[in-house]
Structures are given as structure tokens and as C-alpha cells.
Design an enzyme around this catalytic site. Structure first.
Site, PDB file in Angstrom:
ATOM      1  N   ASP A 291     -14.279  94.484 -11.446  1.00 21.71           N
ATOM      2  CA  ASP A 291     -13.735  93.130 -11.494  1.00 21.71           C
ATOM      3  C   ASP A 291     -14.703  92.147 -10.817  1.00 21.71           C
ATOM      4  OD1 ASP A 291     -12.002  90.934 -11.579  1.00 21.71           O
ATOM      5  OD2 ASP A 291     -10.241  92.175 -11.195  1.00 21.71           O
TER       6      ASP A 291
ATOM      7  N   THR B 281      -9.361  87.858 -15.396  1.00 23.70           N
ATOM      8  CA  THR B 281      -9.102  89.298 -15.270  1.00 23.70           C
ATOM      9  C   THR B 281      -8.246  89.855 -16.396  1.00 23.70           C
ATOM     10  OG1 THR B 281      -9.333  89.222 -12.873  1.00 23.70           O
ATOM     11  CG2 THR B 281      -8.077  91.057 -13.788  1.00 23.70           C
TER      12      THR B 281
ATOM     13  N   ARG C 190      -2.257  94.258 -13.483  1.00 23.39           N
ATOM     14  CA  ARG C 190      -2.723  93.905 -14.824  1.00 23.39           C
ATOM     15  C   ARG C 190      -3.974  94.680 -15.219  1.00 23.39           C
ATOM     16  NH1 ARG C 190      -3.383  89.507 -11.386  1.00 23.39           N
ATOM     17  NH2 ARG C 190      -5.482  88.646 -11.100  1.00 23.39           N
TER      18      ARG C 190
END
Length: 537
Positions: free
Chosen positions: A35, A76, A161
Site C-alpha cells: 500500500d 486503496t 478493504r
């Protein structure tokens, strides 16, 4: 008897022939997403990496050096969904981490689901999540279908998520981190109770142990020459700290959420991933898939920005852990596992950093719905024409505008004039203009790929390059510019030969390529193309 023997032999030969015709596949596919990993992190710290992590992936794998996110917003949820569906928000529906819902008049979180319950956590909201809002199948869904549901698919991340969207609808499991307990949890979408191995892992209370450990630099502070000095005015102190400097302490009571700022958040993620591989015996029967995402680089990165010592140290530590993980996979699977490593988005340099070096950079509050509504009310008599400005998109109350007898074009032109007067905004366009090719083709396609008819706004606000939404401190992402959209993509392991491509490749090409390697159907909404260079001869 001879006839029966001949018939049996024929059946056996036919069976062996059918088995021989089955496509070859690896035992395990591991998708690794980091990420907020900018592409340049592969090379910015290259000389300090060891030989078993990023360098090994580049040395033995196939690197797609010009991989770009081919839609906006570069955030994201959209990134994780795009990699595993092979489609941008226009097809998979994940137009952001959250978006405005016209029917309810409320914001929708991308994986929130009131119909499911928490499994393994203390709070009912922490686990009330599912992939219900995702409008396409994923790689894992198609792998399950293609093997008669013999393959198992598991998603793991600290962020919910980042675990749920890659795993897809038909996954066997998705697990994420619960800030309240320091445990990995899931929801009733996947199971009624945690598997025994996950319960045993949580009982070890590794988060409680890790959060007691301070974050010190791996090497002497003066050796971090690829980064700025430790104490910069544009870095954001971590929660509970006065200054954004080493040594960082996290042991403040039982706030397990602080662990997500520490490199040990990556360690915990890998610990749980190994436990899942062993607990489910992944790769023991049909080809299985692990969708693994490291959330900590983004969570810490938002505070420190790309040029901080913290980010250099974060990646040096992650490099070591990736190397150890690859060695662990070697020992378990030999050459029979496939890895692809990529990112969901990059990040802009802190405007404070850019300004210090006389580079174009500024902070600007994109949207400003309240101020715009006030201007529209005074000049055109529509009291609240803008319902929301989520994700640099404006959602207009077209019914109220019609009721007031004001032409929609008049409202749009006023909004444009107000926003374009702001120095940090390059342009503003309506959805209609976008569909008519308002921007240069490359940029226009990026916006089209990110726009969903039922979930996106009526007007798009386009920041100028070097503009960060918010303050000059820390970093963020979401735009179409390379600092947000140029991501790493490395293929490694089973079926992959060493090589490199400098051709422009889209993030949405990843799913099509994985599916081609596995000889399975592409996800239902996929728009990507196979990266043929990866396929070998």
C-alpha cells in the site's frame, strides 16, 4: 476376460491422457500488494536492499517498469479492486474508499455491509464488512470456478478493504486487523467462526508484544542519505508524539491501532499469512491463492511523506521480511509457486518538501462544497445545489436545480468559474464533457475508466500537478499524475523467466495476465490485456 482387460486398459490410458491434458498450474499463487509503494522505491533504496528481497525479485523475475494506474481515483480500495478484477471503477464499481449514495443521501464505505456480522472481534462494526459492493468477479473467483471450487482463496491485510476486495465474492476467507483487540477478524460473509489455527494465533497476542517494541532505525541514522533530515516541519507526528522523529514509541495503553504505524505491522501481517498457509495447507491439492496486502507503508506514509527516513527504514525492513518470506516459500513449495508484486497507488511528495526545494507544490482544499453552495444560493437562488464533494467529484442536486427553474448549465458554469479561480485547480469538467472528450485523449480515458454511472459525481475537479489536498504536511494520493499512478509490477517464480519491459502497461492488465498463466477465465468485468512478455515462449 481378455476383452475386459483390454477395456480396462483403454479406460486407464484414456484417464491418463485426460490427466496429461490438464493445464499445468503452480501449487500456490501469492499476490503481494504494498500500500502506497511508489515505483521509484525499487531503486531509490536499491543499494541498501539485501539480495533476497526486492533485488531477488528483480534479478530472477520479470519487471514491468512502466506500469501505470489507468483510472482515477488512485486510492486503496480502487487499486486493490482493479488489480484483482482487471477493471477500473467504471466496471467494478469501486469508485473510491467511499462515495456518496444518492438514494440514501449518505456516504457509503466500500466494504461496509449491514447484513453481515463480526466474527472474532469485539465490535459489531469492525467485522460488518463484505465484498457486496464489488460489481465484478475477481481472479480468485474465477480460479475457484475454473477448478470446480477445489481451489481455496484467502485475503489478508491490516485494512479490511485490502483483504476483502482482492479475495472476491467466493473466497474461502478474508481476514483483517481489529484495532480494539489486536486480533485478526473476519465476517459472517465467509464463515460462522474463526478456524482453530486463527484462534490459536490470536491467543498468542503478538500485537500486544509488538506494540511494546519501539521503532528504531535499522542502521545508524546518519546513513539514511536517500532521505531528508529526521525532523522536518512538513512531517506529521504520530498519535501521542510531539515530534516526528526517532525513536517512535507505541506502547501507550492498549491502543492496538498504533501498531499499524510501525514496521512491525508488516511483521504481524506476514506472521498471520504464514499461519494461514499452514492452517489451510494451501497448495496441497488444487492451485490455491493468497491475496496479501501490506497496509503499514500507507498508514505511516501519510504522516511522514515519501522523503522521510521513516519510509526508507520501512522499506529496508520490508525488504528483509520479503526475502525471508520468499525463502520460506522456497522451502515449502520449491519452484512451484507464483508471485506477483505490485501496489495500489503511489504518493505525492509533501508540498513542504517541494517548496523547500523550489519545486512546484502547494496545498489546496479540493471541493469546498460549503463555499460553492453559498455562492450558488446568492447568485442563482438554489439553496444547496451540491450534495457532496467526495473524492474530488461534485454530486449535484439536479432535482432541486430543476425545481428552482435554474438551467443546470448555469450552475455548472458558476461552479467552474469559482473553482478555476483557485490556483491549485487545473480544470473542472462535467460528466457530459468527459464523455465528449473534453480533456486530451490520454487524460480523458483515465477519467472515463474511473467514472461509474450509478456511483460517481456530476462534475470532476482536476488538481494541478504538485497539488496536495489538505495541508503542506505529510502525503496523500488520488490523482492521475505519475507520483500517484506509477507503480511497481514484478512477476516471480513458477513459469516466469527473467526479463524487463519498458512498455506502458495498465494496472488492469494484471488480472488478465494471471488468468492467462493459470489457464482460467478472466474476471467478468475485466478490460485488461495479457502482458505477453510475461508469458515466455
Amino acid at each position: 476376460m481378455k476383452t475386459h482387460t483390454t477395456l480396462l486398459l483403454a479406460i486407464l490410458l484414456a484417464g491418463n491422457s485426460l490427466l496429461a491434458q490438464q493445464p499445468e498450474r503452480p501449487k500456490l499463487v501469492v499476490g503481494i500488494m504494498i500500500d502506497q509503494m511508489r515505483w521509484d522505491y525499487l531503486y531509490r533504496y536499491y543499494n541498501r536492499y539485501g539480495n533476497t528481497g526486492f533485488k531477488r525479485l528483480l534479478r530472477e523475475g520479470f519487471s514491468c517498469e512502466q506500469t501505470m494506474i489507468d483510472y482515477v481515483p488512485s486510492v486503496t480500495a480502487s487499486g486493490h479492486a482493479a488489480v484483482y478484477t482487471g477493471a477500473g471503477p467504471a466496471m467494478n464499481g469501486i469508485v473510491g474508499n467511499d462515495w456518496y449514495d444518492r438514494q440514501t443521501g449518505k456516504s457509503v464505505y466500500c466494504v461496509y455491509d449491514s447484513a453481515v456480522n463480526t466474527i472474532g472481534g469485539a465490535s459489531p462494526t469492525a467485522g460488518g464488512m463484505s465484498p457486496r459492493h464489488l460489481m465484478s468477479t475477481t481472479i480468485g473467483d474465477e480460479l475457484r470456478i475454473g477448478t470446480g471450487f477445489q481451489s481455496r482463496v484467502v485475503g489478508i491485510a491490516l485494512k479490511d478493504r485490502a483483504a476483502i476486495l482482492p479475495a472476491g465474492h467466493g473466497a474461502n476467507a478474508a481476514f483483517w486487523y481489529d484495532d480494539a483487540t489486536g486480533n485478526f477478524i473476519t465476517s459472517s460473509w465467509y464463515m460462522d467462526s474463526l478456524p482453530a489455527w486463527a484462534t490459536a494465533f490470536n491467543k498468542e497476542q503478538r500485537a500486544a508484544s509488538y506494540i511494546q517494541q519501539p521503532w528504531k532505525t535499522l542502521f545508524p541514522l546518519a546513513s539514511y542519505t536517500a532521505s531528508t533530515a529526521d525532523d522536518k516541519h512538513y512531517e506529521v507526528p504520530l498519535p501521542g508524539e510531539d515530534k516526528p522523529v526517532f525513536i517512535h514509541q507505541f506502547n501507550k495503553g492498549k491502543d492496538y491501532g498504533l501498531l499499524k504505524y510501525s514496521p512491525l505491522g508488516n511483521t504481524l501481517t506476514l506472521d498471520f499469512a504464514k499461519a494461514a498457509i499452514q492452517g489451510y495447507a494451501l497448495g496441497s491439492t488444487a492451485t490455491d491463492m493468497l491475496a496479501l496486502s501490506f497496509s503499514t507503508p500507507d498508514i505511516a506514509g501519510h504522516s511522514f511523506g515519501p522523503d522521510a527516513i521513516e519510509m526508507e527504514d520501512m522499506y529496508l525492513r520490508l525488504d528483509k521480511e520479503l526475502g525471508e518470506f520468499l525463502t520460506w516459500l522456497d522451502q515449502r513449495y520449491g519452484n512451484d509457486y507464483l508471485v506477483f508484486l505490485t501496489a495500489d497507488h503511489g504518493a505525492i511528495n509533501s508540498p513542504g518538501f517541494l517548496q523547500d526545494h523550489r519545486l512546484p507544490g502547494r496545498a489546496e482544499k479540493i471541493g469546498r462544497a460549503a463555499a460553492l453552495n453559498e455562492a450558488i444560493s446568492k447568485q442563482l437562488g438554489v439553496p444547496k445545489a451540491i450534495l457532496s464533494d467526495a473524492g474530488s467529484q461534485l454530486y449535484l442536486d439536479t432535482a432541486a436545480i430543476r425545481k428552482a427553474g435554474v438551467p443546470l448549465a448555469s450552475v455548472q458554469q458558476l461552479i467552474k468559474a469559482q473553482l478555476k479561480a483557485m490556483p491549485g485547480i487545473a480544470d473542472v469538467m462535467t460528466a457530459e464533457e468527459m464523455h465528449n472528450g473534453y480533456l486530451p485523449a490520454l487524460f480523458n480515458d483515465i477519467y472515463l475508466n474511473g467514472w461509474h454511472a450509478k456511483r460517481s459525481g456530476d462534475m470532476m475537479v482536476i488538481p494541478a500537478p504538485g497539488v496536495k489536498n489538505g495541508s503542506i504536511m505529510g502525503t496523500t494520493h488520488g490523482t492521475m499524475y505519475p507520483y500517484d499512478t506509477h507503480i511497481p509490477l514484478i512477476w516471480f517464480g513458477w513459469g516466469i523467466s527473467h526479463g524487463v519491459s519498458y512498455r506502458n502497461i495498465g494496472m488492469t492488465d494484471i488480472a488478465a495476465t494471471v488468468c492467462a498463466l493459470l489457464r482460467i477465465q478472466m474476471p467478468g468485468g475485466s478490460t485488461g490485456k495479457v502482458i505477453t512478455e510475461v508469458m515466455g515462449k
